[in-house]
Design a protein around this motif. Sequence first.
Motif, PDB file in Angstrom:
ATOM      1  N   PRO A  24       0.822  -1.211   0.000  1.00 50.71           N
ATOM      2  CA  PRO A  24       0.000   0.000   0.000  1.00 50.71           C
ATOM      3  C   PRO A  24       0.854   1.258   0.000  1.00 50.71           C
ATOM      4  O   PRO A  24       1.914   1.318   0.596  1.00 50.71           O
ATOM      5  CB  PRO A  24      -0.794  -0.129   1.314  1.00 50.71           C
ATOM      6  CG  PRO A  24      -0.828  -1.597   1.597  1.00 50.71           C
ATOM      7  CD  PRO A  24       0.490  -2.122   1.104  1.00 50.71           C
ATOM      8  N   ASP A  25       0.355   2.273  -0.690  1.00 48.22           N
ATOM      9  CA  ASP A  25       1.004   3.587  -0.773  1.00 48.22           C
ATOM     10  C   ASP A  25       2.296   3.579  -1.565  1.00 48.22           C
ATOM     11  O   ASP A  25       3.127   4.465  -1.414  1.00 48.22           O
ATOM     12  CB  ASP A  25       1.244   4.180   0.616  1.00 48.22           C
ATOM     13  CG  ASP A  25      -0.046   4.731   1.209  1.00 48.22           C
ATOM     14  OD1 ASP A  25      -0.878   5.209   0.435  1.00 48.22           O
ATOM     15  OD2 ASP A  25      -0.209   4.665   2.427  1.00 48.22           O
ATOM     16  N   ASN A  45      -7.058  -0.612  -5.597  1.00 47.02           N
ATOM     17  CA  ASN A  45      -7.213   0.804  -5.928  1.00 47.02           C
ATOM     18  C   ASN A  45      -5.928   1.351  -6.524  1.00 47.02           C
ATOM     19  O   ASN A  45      -4.837   0.881  -6.197  1.00 47.02           O
ATOM     20  CB  ASN A  45      -7.520   1.644  -4.675  1.00 47.02           C
ATOM     21  CG  ASN A  45      -8.900   1.395  -4.091  1.00 47.02           C
ATOM     22  OD1 ASN A  45      -9.115   1.647  -2.923  1.00 47.02           O
ATOM     23  ND2 ASN A  45      -9.840   0.889  -4.897  1.00 47.02           N
ATOM     24  N   LEU A  46      -6.073   2.350  -7.391  1.00 47.84           N
ATOM     25  CA  LEU A  46      -4.930   3.110  -7.888  1.00 47.84           C
ATOM     26  C   LEU A  46      -5.334   4.573  -7.887  1.00 47.84           C
ATOM     27  O   LEU A  46      -6.349   4.941  -8.476  1.00 47.84           O
ATOM     28  CB  LEU A  46      -4.541   2.680  -9.304  1.00 47.84           C
ATOM     29  CG  LEU A  46      -3.343   3.447  -9.902  1.00 47.84           C
ATOM     30  CD1 LEU A  46      -2.056   3.074  -9.183  1.00 47.84           C
ATOM     31  CD2 LEU A  46      -3.207   3.174 -11.393  1.00 47.84           C
ATOM     32  N   GLU A  47      -4.529   5.398  -7.208  1.00 46.66           N
ATOM     33  CA  GLU A  47      -4.771   6.836  -7.195  1.00 46.66           C
ATOM     34  C   GLU A  47      -3.852   7.495  -8.213  1.00 46.66           C
ATOM     35  O   GLU A  47      -2.639   7.306  -8.171  1.00 46.66           O
ATOM     36  CB  GLU A  47      -4.493   7.400  -5.799  1.00 46.66           C
ATOM     37  CG  GLU A  47      -4.775   8.894  -5.685  1.00 46.66           C
ATOM     38  CD  GLU A  47      -4.432   9.427  -4.315  1.00 46.66           C
ATOM     39  OE1 GLU A  47      -5.298   9.329  -3.413  1.00 46.66           O
ATOM     40  OE2 GLU A  47      -3.300   9.921  -4.131  1.00 46.66           O
ATOM     41  N   TYR A  55      -7.782  11.234  -9.308  1.00 43.13           N
ATOM     42  CA  TYR A  55      -8.784  10.188  -9.480  1.00 43.13           C
ATOM     43  C   TYR A  55      -8.388   8.955  -8.687  1.00 43.13           C
ATOM     44  O   TYR A  55      -7.209   8.587  -8.636  1.00 43.13           O
ATOM     45  CB  TYR A  55      -8.922   9.794 -10.954  1.00 43.13           C
ATOM     46  CG  TYR A  55      -9.476  10.881 -11.839  1.00 43.13           C
ATOM     47  CD1 TYR A  55     -10.822  11.235 -11.782  1.00 43.13           C
ATOM     48  CD2 TYR A  55      -8.656  11.559 -12.741  1.00 43.13           C
ATOM     49  CE1 TYR A  55     -11.336  12.233 -12.595  1.00 43.13           C
ATOM     50  CE2 TYR A  55      -9.159  12.567 -13.560  1.00 43.13           C
ATOM     51  CZ  TYR A  55     -10.506  12.896 -13.479  1.00 43.13           C
ATOM     52  OH  TYR A  55     -11.004  13.893 -14.286  1.00 43.13           O
ATOM     53  N   LEU A  56      -9.375   8.304  -8.089  1.00 44.96           N
ATOM     54  CA  LEU A  56      -9.162   7.035  -7.408  1.00 44.96           C
ATOM     55  C   LEU A  56      -9.838   5.944  -8.219  1.00 44.96           C
ATOM     56  O   LEU A  56     -11.060   5.900  -8.319  1.00 44.96           O
ATOM     57  CB  LEU A  56      -9.733   7.055  -5.990  1.00 44.96           C
ATOM     58  CG  LEU A  56      -9.539   5.758  -5.194  1.00 44.96           C
ATOM     59  CD1 LEU A  56      -8.052   5.525  -4.919  1.00 44.96           C
ATOM     60  CD2 LEU A  56     -10.323   5.801  -3.888  1.00 44.96           C
ATOM     61  N   SER A  72       1.199  11.524 -11.618  1.00 49.05           N
ATOM     62  CA  SER A  72       1.871  10.618 -10.698  1.00 49.05           C
ATOM     63  C   SER A  72       0.817   9.652 -10.173  1.00 49.05           C
ATOM     64  O   SER A  72      -0.384   9.841 -10.399  1.00 49.05           O
ATOM     65  CB  SER A  72       2.516  11.390  -9.538  1.00 49.05           C
ATOM     66  OG  SER A  72       1.533  12.077  -8.787  1.00 49.05           O
ATOM     67  N   SER A  73       1.257   8.609  -9.466  1.00 52.39           N
ATOM     68  CA  SER A  73       0.286   7.650  -8.944  1.00 52.39           C
ATOM     69  C   SER A  73       0.797   7.006  -7.666  1.00 52.39           C
ATOM     70  O   SER A  73       1.989   7.006  -7.383  1.00 52.39           O
ATOM     71  CB  SER A  73      -0.037   6.570  -9.988  1.00 52.39           C
ATOM     72  OG  SER A  73       1.092   5.748 -10.223  1.00 52.39           O
ATOM     73  N   ARG A  74      -0.129   6.467  -6.904  1.00 53.63           N
ATOM     74  CA  ARG A  74       0.219   5.656  -5.749  1.00 53.63           C
ATOM     75  C   ARG A  74      -0.852   4.592  -5.577  1.00 53.63           C
ATOM     76  O   ARG A  74      -1.950   4.688  -6.142  1.00 53.63           O
ATOM     77  CB  ARG A  74       0.355   6.504  -4.484  1.00 53.63           C
ATOM     78  CG  ARG A  74      -0.949   7.066  -3.931  1.00 53.63           C
ATOM     79  CD  ARG A  74      -0.699   7.915  -2.699  1.00 53.63           C
ATOM     80  NE  ARG A  74      -1.967   8.317  -2.072  1.00 53.63           N
ATOM     81  CZ  ARG A  74      -2.540   7.666  -1.074  1.00 53.63           C
ATOM     82  NH1 ARG A  74      -1.970   6.571  -0.583  1.00 53.63           N
ATOM     83  NH2 ARG A  74      -3.678   8.087  -0.568  1.00 53.63           N
ATOM     84  N   SER A  75      -0.551   3.587  -4.788  1.00 53.07           N
ATOM     85  CA  SER A  75      -1.455   2.454  -4.590  1.00 53.07           C
ATOM     86  C   SER A  75      -1.938   2.426  -3.148  1.00 53.07           C
ATOM     87  O   SER A  75      -1.243   1.898  -2.272  1.00 53.07           O
ATOM     88  CB  SER A  75      -0.753   1.140  -4.937  1.00 53.07           C
ATOM     89  OG  SER A  75      -0.312   1.137  -6.281  1.00 53.07           O
ATOM     90  N   PRO A  76      -3.117   2.974  -2.862  1.00 52.33           N
ATOM     91  CA  PRO A  76      -3.625   2.960  -1.490  1.00 52.33           C
ATOM     92  C   PRO A  76      -3.887   1.547  -0.970  1.00 52.33           C
ATOM     93  O   PRO A  76      -3.835   1.298   0.222  1.00 52.33           O
ATOM     94  CB  PRO A  76      -4.931   3.747  -1.587  1.00 52.33           C
ATOM     95  CG  PRO A  76      -4.834   4.521  -2.852  1.00 52.33           C
ATOM     96  CD  PRO A  76      -4.015   3.671  -3.774  1.00 52.33           C
ATOM     97  N   LEU A  77      -4.189   0.628  -1.910  1.00 52.14           N
ATOM     98  CA  LEU A  77      -4.415  -0.774  -1.582  1.00 52.14           C
ATOM     99  C   LEU A  77      -3.631  -1.645  -2.564  1.00 52.14           C
ATOM    100  O   LEU A  77      -3.337  -1.209  -3.679  1.00 52.14           O
ATOM    101  CB  LEU A  77      -5.912  -1.122  -1.694  1.00 52.14           C
ATOM    102  CG  LEU A  77      -6.885  -0.448  -0.731  1.00 52.14           C
ATOM    103  CD1 LEU A  77      -8.321  -0.787  -1.122  1.00 52.14           C
ATOM    104  CD2 LEU A  77      -6.605  -0.881   0.709  1.00 52.14           C
TER     105      LEU A  77
END
Length: 275
Positions: A24-25, A45-47, A55-56, A72-77
Amino acid sequence: MKHEMISPNEHYPFKLFSFTSRNPDRLISTHWHESAELLYCLKGNLEVRFPQVTYLLEPGDTLFINSNIIHSSRSPLPNEVFVMQFPLHFLQEMTQNQYNEQFLFNLNPSKGQDSRIQQLLDQIFHEYQTQELAVNLLVKSQTLALLALLVKNYRIPLASQQSIKSLKHLDRLKQINDYVQENYYQSLKLEHVAEVFNYDPAYFSRFFKKYMGISFSEYVNTVRLEKAYYQLRDTDMTVMAIAMANGFFSVKSFYNVFKKNYNLSPQQYRKKYFS
């Protein structure tokens, strides 16, 4: 901000791949590429963050990232995401030179889930790695059908896309961010970098925030965190050594920035995900 060069898959005039993130993250720092990109969230999820909007993506969601758009992106899950990357010259050839000249695509989670697009993406995802001529041709035809749907239902006039205004600043932003990439491990004060590029510090601060979507200090910390992430994962370096190697200059500052972004300390994150 990194400029990425996109190389198509063998047998295709575009690039297809999937990625998974179990941590995550996980951050993918700000970057851009001439190729356009279609993201299809399969699991988790991908933010995805743009200068003006975030966008989520949830399972079934799609997002089209137009050519040369900073993101840019991050992965909350933990997640799995299918990616299609289309070279600009390919899209222009397929659209009679209208894409990026007369229109862009506007496909995002706020538009809702389009079952026709999902069906085509599912078919492409399950078939693109098959090394058979007939299947390769089928994937190409499915991709053209996908583009036809985008052209028919999700195109917008170029002039109405506000974020396109940042394109004229890409060369200068690239120079600034190349400088950050080369000097992230040093003390990078906003005032110093503004002076290097002949900007008034106050103007530079506003300029960077407007076109990058985050403040200069946030971006520098994002670059440093990305470098530190790999060292946490791939080396036995101490947390103090990682902090010093990436420009934080104290364990406390590294700890605070890391915990703000990952909700765990560096030691906790290493133990939880990399042990």
